[in-house]
Design a protein around this motif. Structure first.
Motif, PDB file in Angstrom:
ATOM      1  N   SER A  69      33.940   7.034  -8.938  1.00  0.00           N
ATOM      2  CA  SER A  69      33.396   5.678  -8.993  1.00  0.00           C
ATOM      3  C   SER A  69      32.315   5.573 -10.057  1.00  0.00           C
ATOM      4  CB  SER A  69      32.840   5.266  -7.618  1.00  0.00           C
ATOM      5  OG  SER A  69      33.885   5.073  -6.696  1.00  0.00           O
ATOM      6  N   HIS A 121      40.838  -2.974  -5.209  1.00  0.00           N
ATOM      7  CA  HIS A 121      39.550  -2.353  -4.891  1.00  0.00           C
ATOM      8  C   HIS A 121      38.455  -3.283  -5.383  1.00  0.00           C
ATOM      9  CE1 HIS A 121      42.000   1.269  -4.434  1.00  0.00           C
ATOM     10  NE2 HIS A 121      40.994   1.779  -3.748  1.00  0.00           N
ATOM     11  N   ASN A 173      45.419   0.710  -8.125  1.00  0.00           N
ATOM     12  CA  ASN A 173      44.709   1.932  -8.501  1.00  0.00           C
ATOM     13  C   ASN A 173      44.448   2.044 -10.007  1.00  0.00           C
ATOM     14  OD1 ASN A 173      43.427   3.958  -7.027  1.00  0.00           O
ATOM     15  ND2 ASN A 173      44.856   5.519  -7.733  1.00  0.00           N
ATOM     16  N   MET A 174      44.677   0.986 -10.762  1.00  0.00           N
ATOM     17  CA  MET A 174      44.384   0.963 -12.197  1.00  0.00           C
ATOM     18  C   MET A 174      43.064   0.237 -12.413  1.00  0.00           C
ATOM     19  SD  MET A 174      46.511  -0.932 -15.220  1.00  0.00           S
ATOM     20  CE  MET A 174      45.761  -1.210 -16.831  1.00  0.00           C
ATOM     21  N   LYS A 175      42.151   0.858 -13.162  1.00  0.00           N
ATOM     22  CA  LYS A 175      40.846   0.266 -13.409  1.00  0.00           C
ATOM     23  C   LYS A 175      40.987  -0.964 -14.303  1.00  0.00           C
ATOM     24  CE  LYS A 175      38.323   4.617 -12.960  1.00  0.00           C
ATOM     25  NZ  LYS A 175      37.424   5.593 -13.622  1.00  0.00           N
ATOM     26  N   VAL A 176      40.319  -2.051 -13.916  1.00  0.00           N
ATOM     27  CA  VAL A 176      40.382  -3.301 -14.669  1.00  0.00           C
ATOM     28  C   VAL A 176      38.977  -3.770 -15.042  1.00  0.00           C
ATOM     29  CG1 VAL A 176      42.602  -4.056 -13.741  1.00  0.00           C
ATOM     30  CG2 VAL A 176      40.504  -4.595 -12.484  1.00  0.00           C
ATOM     31  N   SER A 182      37.641  -4.041  -9.100  1.00  0.00           N
ATOM     32  CA  SER A 182      37.525  -2.860  -9.964  1.00  0.00           C
ATOM     33  C   SER A 182      38.869  -2.212 -10.267  1.00  0.00           C
ATOM     34  CB  SER A 182      36.604  -1.826  -9.312  1.00  0.00           C
ATOM     35  OG  SER A 182      37.099  -1.457  -8.026  1.00  0.00           O
ATOM     36  N   ARG A 183      39.836  -2.342  -9.362  1.00  0.00           N
ATOM     37  CA  ARG A 183      41.151  -1.716  -9.566  1.00  0.00           C
ATOM     38  C   ARG A 183      42.231  -2.629  -8.997  1.00  0.00           C
ATOM     39  NH1 ARG A 183      39.817   4.293  -9.758  1.00  0.00           N
ATOM     40  NH2 ARG A 183      37.613   4.377  -9.210  1.00  0.00           N
ATOM     41  N   GLU A 187      33.057   1.537  -3.625  1.00  0.00           N
ATOM     42  CA  GLU A 187      34.231   0.665  -3.685  1.00  0.00           C
ATOM     43  C   GLU A 187      34.915   0.643  -2.326  1.00  0.00           C
ATOM     44  OE1 GLU A 187      36.642   0.979  -7.564  1.00  0.00           O
ATOM     45  OE2 GLU A 187      35.678   2.931  -7.375  1.00  0.00           O
ATOM     46  N   GLY A 245      46.941   6.550  -3.161  1.00  0.00           N
ATOM     47  CA  GLY A 245      46.808   5.238  -3.754  1.00  0.00           C
ATOM     48  C   GLY A 245      47.236   4.110  -2.843  1.00  0.00           C
ATOM     49  N   SER A 287      39.752  10.182  -7.999  1.00  0.00           N
ATOM     50  CA  SER A 287      39.208   9.227  -8.961  1.00  0.00           C
ATOM     51  C   SER A 287      37.749   8.966  -8.618  1.00  0.00           C
ATOM     52  CB  SER A 287      39.996   7.914  -8.927  1.00  0.00           C
ATOM     53  OG  SER A 287      39.496   7.014  -9.892  1.00  0.00           O
TER      54      SER A 287
END
Length: 490
Positions: free
Chosen positions: A189, A402, A363-366, A359-360, A297, A424, A187
């Motif tokens: 950045s 993260h 492991n899911m981007k928010v 940010s995650r 990150e 992850g 993944s």
């Protein structure tokens, strides 16, 4: 002094672009014939330091014997001399030749036997620097030699013009590099937010121009930095999105069906054309803004103990859509936020006037990722995120976050992913080894004294001004849940 294999002297080297033949005589001279060439010379070496077909022999040195032009007896006499020298095991030979324009070249070689047909032997010369390059002696007139030299130069010039640099594909270990080189395996950045052109009419048939979308992207980036989000600009680009339009929308857009209309597309954000079936197709020119964290990150794993009744931090969201840790508990050292090091990071961020942006989650981007035609930012709900984190606490499931870093000096404090625990997942922070607690505690103590926050109370719930409205603008309808938030304490 040791002599090199090749020596070149020239008073006036002939230019390959002007191969004008010199006037030679009809007398017979001893000349060179290329018999075997290496793969990189192809019989016509371009370096000029190898003997070539058509070179006129001026001098031959064999041990203590030196022969100079003219050579009585020509090729046959030289063959007898080479045979005698070969039998006496005097195999080293140096040949000096001349070319048109006064150029002189000499080559060090070894005498070898070349078996010919009918059992006849011929003695030839093999270059010491290139064992695959061999030449022999022939009798030619001087005019023939000069013509051969010119034709070779022309051929080399033609070969130079035709020679191309080849390209191809080579394998690359992408999976291994993505696992090893990235701070978050597989993944990147690099993040982006897509800004759609803002509708200028309520019915969504007209939109502001491209300059307006670029200006809003610029303002969002500056406002994000001003709010304390540690992000850096990477790139900005236009992005074309296809949609079906009809009626007033089709008539009000720029028609791209003819070349005369192309000049009108420079700053327009929506134009249309007809396909082969007569369907009106619209092209929306959105703007994609790429950004990245200032210093990368960092993963944080929050482990839950059986007696934990709270996580010890509060999450909020900025107007630009970034979720961040707005406050932490400081008077209890046995809450998950303190044990994981999140509280110390928050204190450092506060001292640096930065937000601790999340940010995650698992492991899911928010992060915010789109701006609609009404100007609403599509982002994530802090209320539902708080509920998810609370459920993880109750089920004793470790929480993987993260956050964005703002200082590269903190990279040394980064803890790596654990390969054995799966992609992850993160290792638990070893506070004695991974973090410089003395420095962090000093910064935290100074920040606490400066702010006067001694009670450690947790606050930071969102105000009603941050509530997003339902968005149903135009053909691009992105419906949002109305976020009515009272508390984001976890």
């Amino acid at each position: 002094m040791e002599r090199s294999h090749y020596e070149t002297t020239s008073s006036d080297v002939a230019s390959p672009n002007s191969p004008t033949p010199e006037k030679g005589t009809g007398k017979t001279v001893l000349s060179i014939e290329c018999l075997k060439a290496s793969s990189n010379s192809d019989g016509n070496p371009t370096g000029g330091d190898m003997l070539q077909t058509g070179d006129i022999v001026e001098e031959i040195r064999l041990g203590n014997m030196t022969l100079t032009s003219p050579f009585k007896g020509g090729k046959h006499a030289i063959q007898k001399i080479l045979q005698s020298s070969f039998k006496q095991k005097e195999n080293s030979i140096t040949v000096r030749v001349r070319r048109g324009g006064g150029q002189s070249v000499q080559m060090d070689a070894s005498i070898v036997v070349n078996e010919q047909l009918l059992g006849r032997k011929q003695y030839i010369l093999r270059a010491k620097s290139d064992l695959n390059y061999a030449v022999g002696f022939v009798d030619r007139t001087e005019s023939e030699c000069l013509n051969l030299q010119v034709s070779q130069t022309e051929r080399m010039v033609n070969d130079l013009e035709k020679t191309q640099i080849h390209e191809g594909y080579v394998p690359y270990p992408w999976e291994r590099r993505m696992e090893e080189m990235l701070s978050i395996p597989n993944s990147s950045s690099f993040f982006s937010i897509l800004l759609l052109p803002k509708a200028s009419t309520k019915d969504g048939t007209r939109y502001n121009d491209l300059e307006d979308t670029l200006a809003r992207a610029h303002a969002w980036l500056y406002a994000s930095s001003e709010s304390g989000a540690p992000i850096s600009f990477v790139n900005i680009q236009t992005e074309s999105l296809l949609t079906k339009i009809s009626g007033d929308t089709a008539s009000s857009t720029v028609n791209a069906g003819s070349l005369s209309d192309l000049s009108n597309l420079a700053n327009t954000s929506l134009y249309g054309f007809e396909d082969y079936h007569g369907v009106d197709i619209g092209v929306v020119r959105a703007v994609r803004l790429w950004f990245s964290p200032m210093a990368g990150e960092i993963p944080i794993e929050i482990k839950i103990k059986s007696h934990d009744t709270k996580l010890g931090f509060t999450i909020s969201r900025t107007e630009e859509g970034f979720i961040y840790i707005s406050s932490v508990i400081r008077d209890d050292n046995d809450v998950p936020s303190v044990r994981s090091g999140l509280t110390h990071l928050h204190n450092l961020a506060t001292s640096a006037a930065r937000l601790l942006v999340v940010s995650r989650v698992s492991n899911m981007k928010v992060l915010p990722w789109m701006v609609s035609q009404t100007g609403a930012i599509r982002c994530f709900d802090t209320f539902s995120l708080s509920q998810k984190l609370s459920l993880q606490r109750r089920t004793k499931v470790p929480i993987a976050l993260h956050v964005f870093l703002w200082d590269r000096a903190l990279i040394s404090a980064r803890h790596r992913f654990s390969a054995s625990s799966g992609r992850g997942r993160t290792k638990e922070i070893d506070r004695d080894e991974k973090w410089d607690l003395r420095e962090m505690n000093e910064l935290a103590r100074g920040e606490a004294n400066g702010s006067g926050s001694g009670s450690g109370s947790v606050s930071g719930s969102e105000s009603s001004a941050d509530v997003l409205q339902t968005d149903t603008a135009g053909e691009f309808s992105f419906r949002f849940q109305e976020f009515q938030l009272n508390s984001n304490r976890v």
